[in-house]
Design a protein around this motif. Structure first.
Motif, PDB file in Angstrom:
ATOM      1  N   ALA A  48       0.845  -1.200   0.000  1.00 29.43           N
ATOM      2  CA  ALA A  48       0.000   0.000   0.000  1.00 29.43           C
ATOM      3  C   ALA A  48       0.875   1.242   0.000  1.00 29.43           C
ATOM      4  CB  ALA A  48      -0.904   0.000   1.232  1.00 29.43           C
ATOM      5  N   PRO A  49       0.767   2.106  -1.033  1.00 32.55           N
ATOM      6  CA  PRO A  49       1.584   3.329  -1.072  1.00 32.55           C
ATOM      7  C   PRO A  49       1.262   4.266   0.093  1.00 32.55           C
ATOM      8  CG  PRO A  49       0.624   2.851  -3.220  1.00 32.55           C
ATOM      9  CD  PRO A  49      -0.074   1.964  -2.229  1.00 32.55           C
ATOM     10  N   ALA A  50       2.261   5.025   0.532  1.00 27.09           N
ATOM     11  CA  ALA A  50       2.088   6.006   1.605  1.00 27.09           C
ATOM     12  C   ALA A  50       2.281   7.407   1.033  1.00 27.09           C
ATOM     13  CB  ALA A  50       3.100   5.754   2.722  1.00 27.09           C
ATOM     14  N   PRO A  51       1.551   8.403   1.533  1.00 29.35           N
ATOM     15  CA  PRO A  51       1.718   9.775   1.043  1.00 29.35           C
ATOM     16  C   PRO A  51       3.066  10.346   1.456  1.00 29.35           C
ATOM     17  CG  PRO A  51       0.315   9.757   2.978  1.00 29.35           C
ATOM     18  CD  PRO A  51       0.552   8.320   2.614  1.00 29.35           C
ATOM     19  N   PHE A  52       3.492  11.396   0.776  1.00 31.11           N
ATOM     20  CA  PHE A  52       4.754  12.042   1.114  1.00 31.11           C
ATOM     21  C   PHE A  52       4.574  12.854   2.394  1.00 31.11           C
ATOM     22  CE2 PHE A  52       7.601  15.807   0.766  1.00 31.11           C
ATOM     23  CZ  PHE A  52       8.803  15.127   0.942  1.00 31.11           C
ATOM     24  N   GLU A  53       5.225  12.422   3.460  1.00 26.26           N
ATOM     25  CA  GLU A  53       5.169  13.103   4.756  1.00 26.26           C
ATOM     26  C   GLU A  53       6.572  13.096   5.356  1.00 26.26           C
ATOM     27  OE1 GLU A  53       2.216  10.968   6.961  1.00 26.26           O
ATOM     28  OE2 GLU A  53       0.535  11.968   5.954  1.00 26.26           O
ATOM     29  N   PRO A  54       7.397  14.094   5.009  1.00 31.49           N
ATOM     30  CA  PRO A  54       8.791  14.095   5.460  1.00 31.49           C
ATOM     31  C   PRO A  54       8.924  14.278   6.971  1.00 31.49           C
ATOM     32  CG  PRO A  54       8.236  16.191   4.461  1.00 31.49           C
ATOM     33  CD  PRO A  54       7.061  15.293   4.214  1.00 31.49           C
ATOM     34  N   VAL A  55       9.872  13.545   7.537  1.00 32.93           N
ATOM     35  CA  VAL A  55      10.214  13.658   8.962  1.00 32.93           C
ATOM     36  C   VAL A  55      11.647  14.140   9.043  1.00 32.93           C
ATOM     37  CG1 VAL A  55      10.478  12.433  11.148  1.00 32.93           C
ATOM     38  CG2 VAL A  55       8.630  11.794   9.559  1.00 32.93           C
ATOM     39  N   ASP A  56      11.876  15.255   9.739  1.00 38.95           N
ATOM     40  CA  ASP A  56      13.204  15.860   9.821  1.00 38.95           C
ATOM     41  C   ASP A  56      13.820  15.583  11.200  1.00 38.95           C
ATOM     42  OD1 ASP A  56      14.811  18.233   8.192  1.00 38.95           O
ATOM     43  OD2 ASP A  56      15.136  18.317  10.357  1.00 38.95           O
ATOM     44  N   HIS A  57      15.088  15.174  11.220  1.00 40.70           N
ATOM     45  CA  HIS A  57      15.760  14.797  12.463  1.00 40.70           C
ATOM     46  C   HIS A  57      16.842  15.777  12.921  1.00 40.70           C
ATOM     47  CE1 HIS A  57      14.672  10.255  11.893  1.00 40.70           C
ATOM     48  NE2 HIS A  57      13.758  10.887  12.606  1.00 40.70           N
ATOM     49  N   VAL A  58      16.977  16.914  12.265  1.00 46.41           N
ATOM     50  CA  VAL A  58      18.054  17.835  12.626  1.00 46.41           C
ATOM     51  C   VAL A  58      17.956  18.263  14.088  1.00 46.41           C
ATOM     52  CG1 VAL A  58      18.892  20.193  12.282  1.00 46.41           C
ATOM     53  CG2 VAL A  58      18.663  18.670  10.333  1.00 46.41           C
ATOM     54  N   GLU A  59      16.753  18.601  14.534  1.00 47.32           N
ATOM     55  CA  GLU A  59      16.586  19.001  15.937  1.00 47.32           C
ATOM     56  C   GLU A  59      16.779  17.811  16.871  1.00 47.32           C
ATOM     57  OE1 GLU A  59      16.235  21.980  17.125  1.00 47.32           O
ATOM     58  OE2 GLU A  59      16.021  23.056  15.225  1.00 47.32           O
ATOM     59  N   VAL A  60      16.241  16.658  16.490  1.00 52.06           N
ATOM     60  CA  VAL A  60      16.369  15.451  17.310  1.00 52.06           C
ATOM     61  C   VAL A  60      17.837  15.085  17.511  1.00 52.06           C
ATOM     62  CG1 VAL A  60      15.849  12.975  17.436  1.00 52.06           C
ATOM     63  CG2 VAL A  60      14.141  14.574  16.539  1.00 52.06           C
ATOM     64  N   PHE A  61      18.628  15.234  16.447  1.00 53.23           N
ATOM     65  CA  PHE A  61      20.050  14.901  16.519  1.00 53.23           C
ATOM     66  C   PHE A  61      20.886  15.997  17.180  1.00 53.23           C
ATOM     67  CE2 PHE A  61      19.718  12.046  12.488  1.00 53.23           C
ATOM     68  CZ  PHE A  61      19.258  10.989  13.266  1.00 53.23           C
ATOM     69  N   GLY A  62      20.313  17.176  17.404  1.00 48.45           N
ATOM     70  CA  GLY A  62      21.076  18.273  17.997  1.00 48.45           C
ATOM     71  C   GLY A  62      22.026  18.935  17.021  1.00 48.45           C
ATOM     72  N   LEU A  63      21.788  18.757  15.724  1.00 56.97           N
ATOM     73  CA  LEU A  63      22.713  19.275  14.719  1.00 56.97           C
ATOM     74  C   LEU A  63      22.536  20.763  14.454  1.00 56.97           C
ATOM     75  CD1 LEU A  63      22.539  16.320  12.161  1.00 56.97           C
ATOM     76  CD2 LEU A  63      24.425  16.866  13.714  1.00 56.97           C
ATOM     77  N   ALA A  64      21.365  21.315  14.775  1.00 56.48           N
ATOM     78  CA  ALA A  64      21.119  22.734  14.534  1.00 56.48           C
ATOM     79  C   ALA A  64      22.023  23.573  15.435  1.00 56.48           C
ATOM     80  CB  ALA A  64      19.653  23.077  14.797  1.00 56.48           C
ATOM     81  N   GLY A  65      22.941  24.300  14.851  1.00 59.06           N
ATOM     82  CA  GLY A  65      23.833  25.153  15.631  1.00 59.06           C
ATOM     83  C   GLY A  65      25.030  24.440  16.229  1.00 59.06           C
ATOM     84  N   ALA A  66      25.125  23.120  16.060  1.00 61.15           N
ATOM     85  CA  ALA A  66      26.274  22.390  16.605  1.00 61.15           C
ATOM     86  C   ALA A  66      27.514  22.666  15.760  1.00 61.15           C
ATOM     87  CB  ALA A  66      25.990  20.893  16.612  1.00 61.15           C
ATOM     88  N   PRO A  67      28.695  22.741  16.384  1.00 59.23           N
ATOM     89  CA  PRO A  67      29.920  22.982  15.603  1.00 59.23           C
ATOM     90  C   PRO A  67      30.192  21.831  14.646  1.00 59.23           C
ATOM     91  CG  PRO A  67      30.455  22.348  17.863  1.00 59.23           C
ATOM     92  CD  PRO A  67      28.979  22.582  17.827  1.00 59.23           C
ATOM     93  N   ALA A  68      30.656  22.147  13.457  1.00 57.09           N
ATOM     94  CA  ALA A  68      30.967  21.108  12.475  1.00 57.09           C
ATOM     95  C   ALA A  68      32.115  20.237  12.978  1.00 57.09           C
ATOM     96  CB  ALA A  68      31.336  21.750  11.137  1.00 57.09           C
ATOM     97  N   ALA A  69      31.974  18.934  12.802  1.00 58.65           N
ATOM     98  CA  ALA A  69      33.019  18.014  13.240  1.00 58.65           C
ATOM     99  C   ALA A  69      34.267  18.168  12.379  1.00 58.65           C
ATOM    100  CB  ALA A  69      32.513  16.580  13.175  1.00 58.65           C
TER     101      ALA A  69
END
Length: 290
Positions: free
Chosen positions: A197-218
């Motif tokens: 059964a096809p599913a509609p396009f519903e993007p889930v973003d993990h940037v906040e969950v991963f803490g990447l927003a504003g984190a210093p680049a490795a």
């Protein structure tokens, strides 16, 4: 001497990343927390076994191995995995997904419906969307259809994922753009199994969950642990199996799969002292979409 603990890996709970230890103990990880441990002096990294069974040989394994298993235990572990196509009669429903890790870096995969989005967190997917759900073999055929028709791979190396995190687009819309286009092309393909059964396009973003927003680049990544070595730093982000630790060398990525098989002890107040290599630059984009 302090009691040595053995880490069984990074897990993703509803509240965020958690380090799991043999015996059932868990350590919740929060941004800003100091992560510090040492490897037992004179210790040897040993095979973690497979499918809940200890390695019968107690075999030594290389420090750079992310699997932490000897050849025999690796074979046993894979023989009972969905990826090995040995569970064709699994009656549980599965989902097909598109996962995005950075510009030009999208993969297709499947995961059991009962697991929800846990598999995408474990892989470090920055953004993802479901494509459809159905029986295992229908999901597997759909995965193969996308690989062949749209040239979407089913694997992306962790090193490439780490490098991509250093320069992600700023907005959710930009991060979802590639999988939006692929989703539309995928559902328009002929040859989809009727039982999926096809599913509609519903993007889930993990940037906040991963803490990447504003984190210093490795700037680097731990190459391996060594007997007597120390890992120490402030947790600024986490994605998949990786912890991003702010150290005296800058932000360094620790793949927690490198911890398995070692005896670990507290190392409060000590500076990080393990082999670190510069984070690889992103590989050149592939021809076409991928």
């Amino acid at each position: 001497m302090a009691q040595a603990w053995r880490c069984s890996g990074l897990r993703w709970s509803a509240d965020g990343p958690v380090l799991a230890w043999d015996g059932g103990r868990r350590s919740a990880l929060t941004w800003g927390k100091r992560v510090a441990f040492g490897v037992v002096e004179g210790g040897v990294r040993t095979c973690v076994g497979a499918r809940g069974h200890a390695c019968p040989l107690g075999a030594a394994v290389p420090g750079r191995s992310t699997g932490a298993r000897c050849e025999e235990c690796s074979r046993l572990d894979r023989a009972h995995s969905v990826a090995a196509d040995t569970l064709a009669d699994d009656p549980r429903p599965y989902r097909v997904y598109l996962a995005w890790f950075g510009p030009g870096m999208t993969k297709v995969g499947i995961t059991a419906v009962r697991r929800g989005g846990a598999r995408l967190l474990e892989q470090g997917a920055v953004c993802f969307t479901w494509l459809g759900s159905g029986p295992l073999m229908a999901a597997r055929r759909t995965e193969e259809l996308l690989r062949a028709a749209l040239r979407v791979p089913d694997r992306i190396p962790y090193a490439a994922k780490r490098a991509a995190r250093a320069a992600l687009p700023a907005t959710r819309g930009e991060r979802a753009a590639e999988i939006a286009g692929l989703h539309a092309r995928a559902v328009a393909l002929s040859g989809w199994p009727e039982s999926l059964a096809p599913a509609p396009f519903e993007p889930v973003d993990h940037v906040e969950v991963f803490g990447l927003a504003g984190a210093p680049a490795a700037v680097g990544e731990v190459r391996e642990l060594v007997a007597g070595g120390v890992v120490s730093g402030e947790l600024v982000a986490a994605a998949g199996p990786d912890l991003h630790l702010l150290t005296g060398r800058g932000s360094v990525v620790l793949d927690t799969r490198l911890l398995a098989g070692w005896g670990l002890v507290p190392a409060a107040g000590r500076e990080s002292a393990v082999p670190v290599k510069a984070l690889k630059e992103r590989p050149a984009a592939q021809d076409g979409l991928f």
